[in-house]
Enzyme design. Structure first.
Site, PDB file in Angstrom:
ATOM      1  CG  ASP A  47      -9.253   0.037   5.006  1.00 34.91           C
ATOM      2  OD1 ASP A  47      -9.107  -0.350   3.935  1.00 34.91           O
ATOM      3  OD2 ASP A  47      -8.721  -0.553   5.819  1.00 34.91           O
TER       4      ASP A  47
ATOM      5  CD  GLN B 152      -3.321  -4.199   6.713  1.00 36.21           C
ATOM      6  OE1 GLN B 152      -3.408  -3.128   5.981  1.00 36.21           O
ATOM      7  NE2 GLN B 152      -3.841  -5.508   6.501  1.00 36.21           N
TER       8      GLN B 152
ATOM      9  CE  LYS C  28      -3.716  -2.414   2.397  1.00 37.26           C
ATOM     10  NZ  LYS C  28      -4.463  -2.886   3.658  1.00 37.26           N
TER      11      LYS C  28
END
Ligand SMILES: NC(=O)c1ccc[n+]([C@@H]2O[C@H](COP(=O)([O-])OP(=O)(O)OC[C@H]3O[C@@H](n4cnc5c(N)ncnc54)[C@H](OP(=O)(O)O)[C@@H]3O)[C@@H](O)[C@H]2O)c1
Length: 301
Positions: A119, A96, A52
């Site tokens: 997200d 995460q 990412k």
């Protein structure tokens, strides 16, 4: 033989279009900022976070990865996330998953400012997805939708069977694909571990999406001739013959499904790269909103 839905190629196309939008933002003195927080030492998470970070930098964004110890307290992590919420150079915040067991994922995800939830896991984002309103879309389901649309696969009136009802893949994907929209308009069935006679549903499907987390679970006898098959799964299977000691595979048994399918995603190189591209698309859109640029939040606009 099935046509391959090449997520790597489509993700590259998305990223190159995003580069142009990042340049437009630069003219206004804005650099999209992505803040990624990784707690602990989960091996797969470290790989995802590194990808990412690299992809964000490649399109000209500012990416900062915060690596926090596995034994961080909930209060410390909350303070860290609040600091990201309050930092004006940050347009997108990603925590995460999975988190170490002592940290409550749901309430920490809820803490992320809804207007930085790139997200797409915040209840506000998921509510907008359900209502078909503009907002951050969860990256993996959105990546699946964009990949199908880009391949010219119309979902209008098609029966899509999703195997898996997680909050990050199955449920939001069902909500995206059921909307009355050019890249959706499907009839959607969501299956799970409580579904009786799963193969009855998958065999009926025009499009099968596997998001189960079980290696090579969907086999050739479970899909009909000509079906479109999307494999979201990423599983590590032990393989002593390889230097790493494992190989990556999806939730679909590629060798038996591919000869029957009309289109199929590979693993790796299918949905995975799309997930990262859509994360960047959400972050650029977030920065555009703050900069007063009216974008349609469509990666191919
Ligand atoms: N490519 C990407 O970027 C990406 C992103 C996210 C996830 N993934 C991968 O996608 C897979 C799914 O992830 P997830 O987070 O959605 O997993 P998850 O939260 O574990 O959910 C798995 C789902 O599959 C269902 N399931 C399990 N066994 C089943 C069975 N025998 N028959 C029917 N349904 C069954 C579960 O049913 P219940 O609800 O009844 O338990 C659950 O709904 C994993 O391999 C993950 O690594 C990939």
């Amino acid at each position: 033989m099935a046509q391959i839905l090449d997520g790597k190629k489509v993700a590259q196309e998305v990223r190159s279009l995003l580069k142009g939008r990042v340049a437009r933002l630069a003219d206004k003195g804005v650099v999209p900022g992505l803040s990624v927080t990784l707690v602990g030492e989960d091996a797969a998470s470290k790989v995802y976070v590194a990808s990412k970070d690299a992809a964000a930098k490649e399109v000209g964004m500012m990416a900062s990865t915060h690596r926090l110890p596995a034994d961080i307290s909930e209060a410390e992590l909350r303070a860290h996330l609040i600091a990201q919420n309050n930092d004006p150079s940050v347009h997108g915040i990603l925590l995460q998953l999975p988190l170490p067991k002592h940290l409550p994922e749901d309430s920490l995800l809820n803490l992320i400012a809804a207007d930085k939830d790139v997200d797409g896991f915040h209840p506000v984002s998921l509510g907008n997805v359900m209502l078909g309103r503009p907002g951050f879309k969860p990256c993996t389901p959105w990546g699946v939708q964009v990949l199908l649309h880009r391949a010219g696969i119309s979902l209008k009136g098609k029966h899509v069977v999703i195997v898996g009802r997680s909050n990050i893949v199955g449920k939001p994907l069902a909500n995206l694909l059921v909307q009355k929209a050019a890249d959706a308009d499907a009839t959607v069935t969501v299956c799970h571990s409580g579904t009786r006679d799963l193969a009855r549903f998958t065999r009926e499907a025009d499009v099968v999406v596997a998001a189960i987390g079980r290696a090579e679970f969907i086999t050739g006898d479970m899909v009909r001739e000509g079906a479109v098959v999307v494999d979201v799964g990423i599983n590590r299977v032990e393989d002593a013959s390889l230097p790493k000691g494992y190989r990556l595979c999806g939730d679909v048994h590629f060798a038996s499904v591919e000869p029957k399918a009309s289109f199929i995603t590979p693993v790796p190189g299918g949905v995975g790269p799309m997930t990262i591209a859509m994360l960047l698309a959400n972050t650029v859109w977030s920065a555009e909103l703050k900069a007063g640029i009216d974008s349609k939040h469509d990666p191919f606009q």
